[in-house]
Design an enzyme around this catalytic site. Sequence first.
Site, short mmCIF file in Angstrom:
data_model
loop_
_atom_site.label_atom_id
_atom_site.label_comp_id
_atom_site.label_asym_id
_atom_site.label_seq_id
_atom_site.Cartn_x
_atom_site.Cartn_y
_atom_site.Cartn_z
N SER A 89 -6.97 -7.14 -1.59
CA SER A 89 -6.17 -6.85 -2.79
C SER A 89 -4.76 -7.40 -2.66
O SER A 89 -4.18 -7.89 -3.64
CB SER A 89 -6.13 -5.34 -3.05
OG SER A 89 -5.53 -4.65 -1.97
N TYR A 90 -4.20 -7.35 -1.47
CA TYR A 90 -2.85 -7.86 -1.24
C TYR A 90 -2.82 -9.38 -1.38
O TYR A 90 -1.94 -9.93 -2.05
CB TYR A 90 -2.40 -7.45 0.16
CG TYR A 90 -0.98 -7.83 0.52
CD1 TYR A 90 0.10 -7.25 -0.12
CD2 TYR A 90 -0.73 -8.75 1.53
CE1 TYR A 90 1.40 -7.56 0.22
CE2 TYR A 90 0.57 -9.08 1.89
CZ TYR A 90 1.63 -8.48 1.23
OH TYR A 90 2.92 -8.81 1.57
N ALA A 91 -3.79 -10.04 -0.77
CA ALA A 91 -3.86 -11.50 -0.86
C ALA A 91 -4.02 -11.95 -2.30
O ALA A 91 -3.39 -12.92 -2.74
CB ALA A 91 -5.02 -12.01 0.00
N LYS B 253 -0.69 -11.53 -4.13
CA LYS B 253 0.31 -12.50 -3.68
C LYS B 253 0.01 -13.91 -4.21
O LYS B 253 0.93 -14.65 -4.59
CB LYS B 253 0.38 -12.53 -2.15
CG LYS B 253 1.09 -11.33 -1.55
CD LYS B 253 2.51 -11.19 -2.07
CE LYS B 253 3.31 -10.13 -1.34
NZ LYS B 253 4.65 -9.91 -1.95
#
Length: 249
Positions: A151-153, A156
């Site tokens: 989810s972070y990737a 970003k």
Amino acid sequence: MRLQGKVGIVTGSASGIGRGIALAMAKEGAHIAIVDVNEEKGKETLAEVNKFTEGLLFIKNISIKENADKVVDEVVKKFGKLDILVNNAHVSRQVPFVETTEDHFDLSFGTGFYPTFYFMKAAYPELKKSKGKVINFASGAGLDGQPTQTSYAAAKEAIRGISRVAANEWGPDGINVNLISPIALTPGVEQWRQNDPKSYDAMINKIPLRRLGDTEQDIGRVAVFLASDDSDYITGQTLMVDGGSIKLR
């Protein structure tokens, strides 16, 4: 004093990388608006900023669109303009890909991607007047596809995508939009080092410069460069401030 008289907003600046950027910019003469949900840490950072210049503190949930408009309006009311926008805030959870849920995406996009989008839209009219600078944040998690960072990737890389679009659209207005992809010794990383020193050392050994970046001296000073006139001919770029960990082609 490369930022003398300039006015900036830095989200997520009560601690960590955001704090380092706020202090680095204040020491170069910029008035800084600190935006965070942590009031105690926010007041501490404001006190440090005020040693060098005049700052403001906003305790706001930036996942709410209207708060971006309020912050920009109050900053312009106080200082008369806006020159710099730094979208640093982001929260996410690390879990394996198959365990990632929509809630994880909602958290990551709700605290990182959407606030970046909201603040860019809110700040655009003022940045157009000042021919200002936008600094957003990328991550090796997205560039290198780091495990447990689904989810972070995704968030970003979405931020990188809209930053490049804005760089193209806003270039004729004299607005520069760039990204920093950092590795830094934040409070969270420091806690991890204490809890799992073996994994921490293994990570350090993969960094060519064999250390983590300092939030102010390493990350903050690059942000100062991107916010200053020295970077006027750079836009749409991702600067890897990661000790050489990832080398873009």
